[in-house]
Design an enzyme around this catalytic site. Sequence first.
Site, PDB file in Angstrom:
ATOM      1  N   ASP A  52     -12.523 -12.005   2.544  1.00  0.00           N
ATOM      2  CA  ASP A  52     -11.898 -13.305   2.790  1.00  0.00           C
ATOM      3  C   ASP A  52     -12.738 -14.083   3.818  1.00  0.00           C
ATOM      4  OD1 ASP A  52      -9.864 -15.204   2.593  1.00  0.00           O
ATOM      5  OD2 ASP A  52      -8.667 -14.293   4.187  1.00  0.00           O
ATOM      6  N   HIS A  53     -13.089 -15.310   3.524  1.00  0.00           N
ATOM      7  CA  HIS A  53     -13.875 -16.165   4.421  1.00  0.00           C
ATOM      8  C   HIS A  53     -15.151 -15.471   4.899  1.00  0.00           C
ATOM      9  CE1 HIS A  53     -11.014 -19.438   4.636  1.00  0.00           C
ATOM     10  NE2 HIS A  53     -10.077 -18.526   4.685  1.00  0.00           N
ATOM     11  N   GLU A 112     -15.450 -22.286  -0.709  1.00  0.00           N
ATOM     12  CA  GLU A 112     -14.523 -23.263  -0.111  1.00  0.00           C
ATOM     13  C   GLU A 112     -15.214 -24.608   0.058  1.00  0.00           C
ATOM     14  OE1 GLU A 112     -12.262 -21.985   3.349  1.00  0.00           O
ATOM     15  OE2 GLU A 112     -12.318 -23.998   4.215  1.00  0.00           O
ATOM     16  N   HIS A 136      -4.140 -22.228   7.845  1.00  0.00           N
ATOM     17  CA  HIS A 136      -3.882 -20.827   8.153  1.00  0.00           C
ATOM     18  C   HIS A 136      -2.886 -20.739   9.297  1.00  0.00           C
ATOM     19  CE1 HIS A 136      -8.141 -20.242   6.496  1.00  0.00           C
ATOM     20  NE2 HIS A 136      -7.329 -19.646   5.651  1.00  0.00           N
ATOM     21  N   GLY A 137      -1.977 -19.782   9.228  1.00  0.00           N
ATOM     22  CA  GLY A 137      -1.000 -19.612  10.301  1.00  0.00           C
ATOM     23  C   GLY A 137       0.233 -20.469  10.052  1.00  0.00           C
ATOM     24  N   GLY A 168      -3.725 -20.364   3.098  1.00  0.00           N
ATOM     25  CA  GLY A 168      -2.606 -20.742   3.970  1.00  0.00           C
ATOM     26  C   GLY A 168      -1.288 -20.729   3.222  1.00  0.00           C
ATOM     27  N   GLY A 169      -1.085 -19.693   2.407  1.00  0.00           N
ATOM     28  CA  GLY A 169       0.108 -19.631   1.543  1.00  0.00           C
ATOM     29  C   GLY A 169       1.406 -19.338   2.274  1.00  0.00           C
TER      30      GLY A 169
HETATM   31  P1  13P Z   1      -1.844 -17.525   6.003  1.00  0.00           P
HETATM   32  O1  13P Z   1      -2.143 -16.596   7.125  1.00  0.00           O
HETATM   33  O2  13P Z   1      -1.406 -18.865   6.472  1.00  0.00           O
HETATM   34  O3  13P Z   1      -0.895 -16.903   5.020  1.00  0.00           O
HETATM   35  O4  13P Z   1      -3.213 -17.785   5.228  1.00  0.00           O
HETATM   36  C1  13P Z   1      -3.877 -16.698   4.647  1.00  0.00           C
HETATM   37  C2  13P Z   1      -5.173 -17.111   4.066  1.00  0.00           C
HETATM   38  O5  13P Z   1      -5.351 -18.215   3.615  1.00  0.00           O
HETATM   39  C3  13P Z   1      -6.243 -16.118   4.015  1.00  0.00           C
HETATM   40  O6  13P Z   1      -7.446 -16.655   3.595  1.00  0.00           O
END
Ligand code: 13P
Length: 282
Positions: A84-85, A135, A178-179, A207-208
Amino acid sequence: MLVNFKEMMHEAKQKKYAVPQFNINNLEWTKYILEECQKLNIPVILGVSEGAVRYMGGYHIVVALVESLIKDLRITIPVCLHLDHGTFEGCFKAVDAGFSSVMIDASREELNKNIEITKKVVEYAHPKGVSVEAEIGHIGGVEDDISGKLFYARVDECKTLYNETNIDSIAPALGSVHGPYKGEPKLDFKTMREIDEALEIPLVLHGGSGIPDYQIKEAISCGIAKINVNTDLQIVWSKAVREFLNSDSKVYDPRKIIGSGENAIKTKIEELVYIFGTKSMK
Ligand code: 13P
């Protein structure tokens, strides 16, 4: 065996649901996520940030951990292990260690530089069967090493990035962070739909956590086929563990302490995947 996300996301896009990406932190989280998704019989993407890779000891231990759990728990659902990222160097290390998928995050760069970096990762990953997410724009908020202001993605830039790099999915920043959210998220569904119509690949929503159900459903109808969730599981786990510790001042067995958050994580996963449509209502 680990799989890349291509087939699972292709199917999700066709059938209008989203595959969940749940981020992992350690053995217990990975085990709970795999067990719950196996019980629900749904595909899953395990997201690992570079911070989580460092926390767990390195790329090889993450691959060994996930592959061993798949074997020992007799997991038969499709499982994708996804960086991720990722940074440029991180993506190469993840591919070499056996990750089945990577996200190259060069979103802080100008478009041309983003293209140049992303293209190199694709050229390295694809011959090894590893899928690549990129991204564009910039997702706001804070996650491990990643923090920053939100910049919205543009359709023409998404098109150029896709055409020039041959990526397998794209995460256009369109208002998610995120968060935890401050107030209600404002996702740009119009641009999301336009990007979906302009590109052949599935879209990813970062950021789900904390996005209202009706916006999740709208996002899926606009081409989102993967939703990343990290914070939601962290919040429910910490709450359960805090309550457990407050209820028993003598407990010291780490298995009891960490394990006291198991049900909270599993219940949240079940709740989310029904909203994402990964698991359809009975
Ligand atoms: P959240 O921590 O807001 O759920 O986002 C997770 C995310 O997008 C991981 O790449």
